[in-house]
Write a protein that holds these residues in place. Structure first.
Motif, PDB file in Angstrom:
ATOM      1  N   ASP A 211       0.837  -1.202   0.000  1.00 14.83           N
ATOM      2  CA  ASP A 211       0.000   0.000   0.000  1.00 14.83           C
ATOM      3  C   ASP A 211       0.870   1.250   0.000  1.00 14.83           C
ATOM      4  N   LYS A 212       0.234   2.391   0.248  1.00 14.83           N
ATOM      5  CA  LYS A 212       0.905   3.683   0.156  1.00 14.83           C
ATOM      6  C   LYS A 212       1.985   3.890   1.218  1.00 14.83           C
ATOM      7  N   ASP A 213       2.018   3.062   2.246  1.00 16.70           N
ATOM      8  CA  ASP A 213       3.095   3.180   3.232  1.00 16.70           C
ATOM      9  C   ASP A 213       4.465   2.991   2.585  1.00 16.70           C
ATOM     10  N   ARG A 214       4.537   2.300   1.474  1.00 14.44           N
ATOM     11  CA  ARG A 214       5.814   2.142   0.776  1.00 14.44           C
ATOM     12  C   ARG A 214       6.310   3.495   0.267  1.00 14.44           C
ATOM     13  N   PHE A 215       5.370   4.377  -0.098  1.00 16.32           N
ATOM     14  CA  PHE A 215       5.712   5.749  -0.498  1.00 16.32           C
ATOM     15  C   PHE A 215       5.996   6.609   0.721  1.00 16.32           C
ATOM     16  N   ARG A 216       5.109   6.530   1.716  1.00 16.65           N
ATOM     17  CA  ARG A 216       5.284   7.353   2.920  1.00 16.65           C
ATOM     18  C   ARG A 216       6.644   7.115   3.585  1.00 16.65           C
ATOM     19  N   ARG A 217       7.048   5.852   3.641  1.00 19.73           N
ATOM     20  CA  ARG A 217       8.238   5.456   4.420  1.00 19.73           C
ATOM     21  C   ARG A 217       9.467   5.186   3.558  1.00 19.73           C
ATOM     22  N   ASP A 218       9.391   5.556   2.280  1.00 16.65           N
ATOM     23  CA  ASP A 218      10.528   5.368   1.368  1.00 16.65           C
ATOM     24  C   ASP A 218      11.031   3.926   1.376  1.00 16.65           C
ATOM     25  N   LEU A 219      10.098   2.981   1.261  1.00 14.19           N
ATOM     26  CA  LEU A 219      10.458   1.566   1.303  1.00 14.19           C
ATOM     27  C   LEU A 219      10.840   1.015  -0.065  1.00 14.19           C
ATOM     28  N   GLY A 220      10.559   1.778  -1.125  1.00 10.12           N
ATOM     29  CA  GLY A 220      10.828   1.293  -2.477  1.00 10.12           C
ATOM     30  C   GLY A 220       9.780   0.286  -2.928  1.00 10.12           C
ATOM     31  N   GLY A 221       9.872  -0.103  -4.193  1.00 10.46           N
ATOM     32  CA  GLY A 221       8.949  -1.096  -4.730  1.00 10.46           C
ATOM     33  C   GLY A 221       7.496  -0.655  -4.711  1.00 10.46           C
ATOM     34  N   ILE A 222       7.268   0.627  -4.887  1.00 11.82           N
ATOM     35  CA  ILE A 222       5.902   1.161  -4.754  1.00 11.82           C
ATOM     36  C   ILE A 222       5.010   0.657  -5.889  1.00 11.82           C
ATOM     37  N   GLU A 223       5.465   0.859  -7.137  1.00  9.39           N
ATOM     38  CA  GLU A 223       4.661   0.434  -8.280  1.00  9.39           C
ATOM     39  C   GLU A 223       4.411  -1.070  -8.246  1.00  9.39           C
ATOM     40  N   GLU A 224       5.434  -1.828  -7.836  1.00  4.79           N
ATOM     41  CA  GLU A 224       5.303  -3.283  -7.775  1.00  4.79           C
ATOM     42  C   GLU A 224       4.264  -3.704  -6.737  1.00  4.79           C
ATOM     43  N   ALA A 225       4.231  -3.001  -5.603  1.00  8.50           N
ATOM     44  CA  ALA A 225       3.260  -3.329  -4.555  1.00  8.50           C
ATOM     45  C   ALA A 225       1.838  -3.050  -5.027  1.00  8.50           C
ATOM     46  N   TYR A 226       1.624  -1.914  -5.688  1.00  4.92           N
ATOM     47  CA  TYR A 226       0.292  -1.586  -6.204  1.00  4.92           C
ATOM     48  C   TYR A 226      -0.140  -2.612  -7.248  1.00  4.92           C
ATOM     49  N   ALA A 227       0.800  -2.991  -8.124  1.00  3.96           N
ATOM     50  CA  ALA A 227       0.477  -3.981  -9.151  1.00  3.96           C
ATOM     51  C   ALA A 227       0.144  -5.338  -8.529  1.00  3.96           C
ATOM     52  N   GLU A 228       0.859  -5.712  -7.474  1.00  2.00           N
ATOM     53  CA  GLU A 228       0.623  -6.997  -6.822  1.00  2.00           C
ATOM     54  C   GLU A 228      -0.744  -7.032  -6.147  1.00  2.00           C
ATOM     55  N   ILE A 229      -1.122  -5.956  -5.466  1.00  3.84           N
ATOM     56  CA  ILE A 229      -2.412  -5.961  -4.778  1.00  3.84           C
ATOM     57  C   ILE A 229      -3.547  -5.982  -5.809  1.00  3.84           C
ATOM     58  N   MET A 230      -3.346  -5.323  -6.957  1.00  2.00           N
ATOM     59  CA  MET A 230      -4.360  -5.354  -8.008  1.00  2.00           C
ATOM     60  C   MET A 230      -4.450  -6.749  -8.619  1.00  2.00           C
ATOM     61  N   ARG A 231      -3.308  -7.401  -8.802  1.00  2.00           N
ATOM     62  CA  ARG A 231      -3.314  -8.759  -9.355  1.00  2.00           C
ATOM     63  C   ARG A 231      -4.114  -9.703  -8.464  1.00  2.00           C
ATOM     64  N   ARG A 232      -3.910  -9.587  -7.154  1.00  2.00           N
ATOM     65  CA  ARG A 232      -4.631 -10.465  -6.227  1.00  2.00           C
ATOM     66  C   ARG A 232      -6.130 -10.179  -6.257  1.00  2.00           C
ATOM     67  N   LEU A 233      -6.486  -8.897  -6.339  1.00  2.00           N
ATOM     68  CA  LEU A 233      -7.906  -8.547  -6.413  1.00  2.00           C
ATOM     69  C   LEU A 233      -8.544  -9.159  -7.661  1.00  2.00           C
ATOM     70  N   GLU A 234      -7.865  -9.017  -8.789  1.00  6.08           N
ATOM     71  CA  GLU A 234      -8.431  -9.504 -10.048  1.00  6.08           C
ATOM     72  C   GLU A 234      -8.583 -11.023 -10.050  1.00  6.08           C
ATOM     73  N   GLU A 235      -7.745 -11.722  -9.315  1.00  2.00           N
ATOM     74  CA  GLU A 235      -7.865 -13.170  -9.221  1.00  2.00           C
ATOM     75  C   GLU A 235      -9.120 -13.608  -8.470  1.00  2.00           C
ATOM     76  N   HIS A 236      -9.649 -12.702  -7.630  1.00  2.00           N
ATOM     77  CA  HIS A 236     -10.772 -13.081  -6.766  1.00  2.00           C
ATOM     78  C   HIS A 236     -12.064 -12.336  -7.086  1.00  2.00           C
ATOM     79  N   LEU A 237     -12.030 -11.435  -8.045  1.00  2.72           N
ATOM     80  CA  LEU A 237     -13.253 -10.724  -8.450  1.00  2.72           C
ATOM     81  C   LEU A 237     -13.467 -10.892  -9.954  1.00  2.72           C
TER      82      LEU A 237
END
Length: 237
Positions: A211-237
């Protein structure tokens, strides 16, 4: 549906009038902000993910008798919604201690609550979105007592529905922010968005932040995290 003049531009979205006075078009941007706009950046593709995720989850909620502002998705970044008068409250449901709750109350991040907790903040950037209780909200006349109880009831039901959905995706719903508004007949509906911008979503096994905490906390991998959460959603909806 004809898109007409721009009515508003916020941190993450633009809102446009249409040829129907009761309907608006919301356009999602890739702009990212944190800490009441003090930190700014861009997350590539965020607007597409937030638009499509919000729409799918609002459809899920509608099927569970939660009224929302959603009408239909127009394209990957734009959605037609009912015009609402936003109740100036940020409604936050928390299942696990994190973020400002941990900071304000000295509770270690990751502590699971016995039951969900709900808090209201006055939606006012100039004041820093201060916490409110029912009495404050009534004194400020931001909503009636009945509306506040309706919002509270919807928020808890939404939490239960989303917890169950995300659990099936291997994701823990830590906390999330909602906004509600009044449509033309005065009734309360869920508005704004449900996305990695407004939810804390952790991998259920690794607790990796998706989620957006990757941006807030400078954790990196922001785009990848958003893409991963969307992938999981699409698998179940």
């Amino acid at each position: 549906m004809e898109k007409k003049e721009q009515l508003y531009e916020g941190k993450a979205k633009k809102v446009f009038a249409t040829d129907d006075p009761d309907l608006l078009i919301v356009q999602y941007k890739d702009d990212a902000t944190a800490f009441n706009g003090l930190k700014k950046g861009t997350i590539a593709g965020k607007g597409i993910i937030n638009n499509q995720m919000s729409n799918r989850l609002m459809l899920l909620l509608e099927k569970q008798a939660i009224p929302t502002h959603f009408v239909r998705e127009l394209n990957e970044r734009e959605t037609l919604v009912k015009k609402v008068r936003i109740v100036p409250l940020e409604v936050i449901v928390r299942n696990i201690a994190a973020g400002s709750f941990s900071k304000h109350y000295g509770v270690e991040e990751g502590v699971v609550f016995d039951k969900p907790t709900i808090e209201f903040s006055y939606k006012n950037d100039a004041l820093g979105d201060p916490l409110l209780n029912f009495h404050h909200a009534l004194a400020l006349k931001v909503a009636t007592y009945r509306e506040l109880r309706t919002i509270e009831r919807y928020a808890m039901r939404i939490n239960g529905i989303l917890q169950e959905f995300w659990a099936a995706c291997g994701v823990t719903l830590v906390d999330f922010k909602m906004e509600f508004g009044r449509i033309a007949d005065g009734s309360i509906v869920l508005a704004d968005e449900i996305s990695p911008d407004t939810c804390r979503l952790w991998d259920s096994n690794t607790h990796e932040k998706l989620d957006k905490d990757r941006f807030r906390r400078d954790l990196g991998g922001i785009e990848e995290a958003y893409a991963e959460i969307m992938r999981r959603l699409e698998e179940h909806l």
